[in-house]
Design an enzyme around this catalytic site. Structure first.
Site: not given
Ligand code: UFG
Length: 319
Positions: A11, A115, A139, A143
């Site tokens: 995306y 993030s 997650y 990062k």
């Protein structure tokens, strides 16, 4: 100038490739298509299908590149809780391999897709880059580990790097090839779920008892095209041997209820929804302090929540 875009079939990556090519950059893409889509690959880009952990694909992909924009990786918070090893392998070891190969090929410029998940659930809003990073899920841990690895690579080997810490990315880009949009499966993000909600499958509102004015959680949404523009500027302001962390958001928060109202007013009808319990791991509020982005990148987001909703709806051919 040729740029390697990892994750360029996803995306945000595909949106970046489109904007880069329209601005005259040559682009190579490395994507294993595990979550990206072949039809999102720009026809003018040189495409290598493969993973960061496959050394021959990686070394081919980096050939003749002067810089890397690194989007490739796993990005679902919920999945990361179930499969932390997968996230560590793909995200952290994949980036380690990328940094090593960049060094081998003397490529010294990197923009990384980090993030807000690195911050965890801070209590002080808005969140500045100086806030303590205490991720609450694997997650975010990956990062943060990558940001730290990049910082070391900068001080030890003169890598010029910027980590961009995204808040909630939304919206879509209408390119000459049609819309480039979110196509996650399963879709977990709020705006697509609101727009796709039906009477038979209504969107769930995760928590109406948060300590916020309307009881729903607050997030900072940023349009994918504004976000991508910040990456291209970041490339231009990289400094030798320096690693900088920069938040990308809009600097203001919207509650889930406010986003629902915005989507409903775009559609001109109520959106079927059910109020349910909080989603595990969700923080109450995440709002970016974007003063560093303004200062270092001379960047301000230009597209508001209603254009994020409208562009997403158009890309889905809804209304
Ligand atoms: N929400 C709902 N219903 C849904 C989907 C979301 O109520 O169907 C709520 C969530 O509970 C949350 C808000 O809408 O309060 C936004 O949720 P998203 O899933 O759209 O986004 P997140 O804030 O959970 O996550 C995003 C990125 C992550 C990143 C995180 C950190 O997707 O990759 O921001 O800022 F880690």
């Amino acid at each position: 100038m040729r740029i390697l875009v990892t994750g360029g079939a996803g995306y945000i990556g595909a949106t970046a490739v489109d904007v880069l090519i329209s601005q005259g950059f040559a682009v190579s893409i490395l994507d294993d298509l595990s979550t990206g889509h072949l039809d999102a690959v720009h026809p003018s880009a040189s495409f290598i299908e493969g993973s960061l952990l496959d050394s021959s694909s990686l070394s081919r992909a980096l050939r003749n590149c002067e810089a890397v924009i690194h989007f490739g990786g796993k990005s679902l918070v919920g999945e990361s809780v179930e499969k932390p090893d997968l996230y560590w392998n793909v995200n952290v070891l994949g980036t380690r391999a990328l940094l090593d190969e960049m060094q081998k090929q003397s490529i010294t410029q990197l923009v990384f897709s980090s993030s807000a998940a690195t911050y965890g659930a801070p209590t002080e809003m808005p969140i500045s880059e100086l806030a303590q990073a205490k991720p609450t899920n694997p997650y975010g841990v990956t990062k943060l580990a990558i940001d730290e690895m990049i910082a070391q690579q900068s001080s030890n080997f003169d890598l010029s790097a910027i980590s961009l810490r995204y808040f909630n990315v939304a919206g879509a880009l209408e390119s000459s090839r049609g819309w480039i949009s979110e196509r996650h499966n399963p879709e977990t993000h709020l705006i697509p779920n609101l727009l796709k909600s039906t009477d038979s499958s209504p969107v769930k509102i995760f928590g109406t008892d948060w300590p916020t004015p309307d009881g729903t959680a607050i997030r900072d949404y940023v349009h994918v095209v504004d976000l991508v523009e910040a990456h291209i500027t970041a490339l231009k302001v990289l400094e030798k041997g320096k690693h900088t962390i920069i938040n990308l958001g809009s600097g203001r928060g919207y509650s889930v209820r406010e986003v629902l109202n915005s989507a409903s007013s775009y559609l001109g009808r109520p959106i079927p929804h059910v109020d349910t319990t909080r989603r595990p791991g969700d923080p109450v509020s995440l709002i970016a302090d974007i003063s560093r982005a303004k200062e270092v990148l001379a960047w301000v987001p230009r597209r508001d929540i209603s254009s994020m909703v409208a562009d997403t709806a158009k890309s889905f051919e809804i209304a």
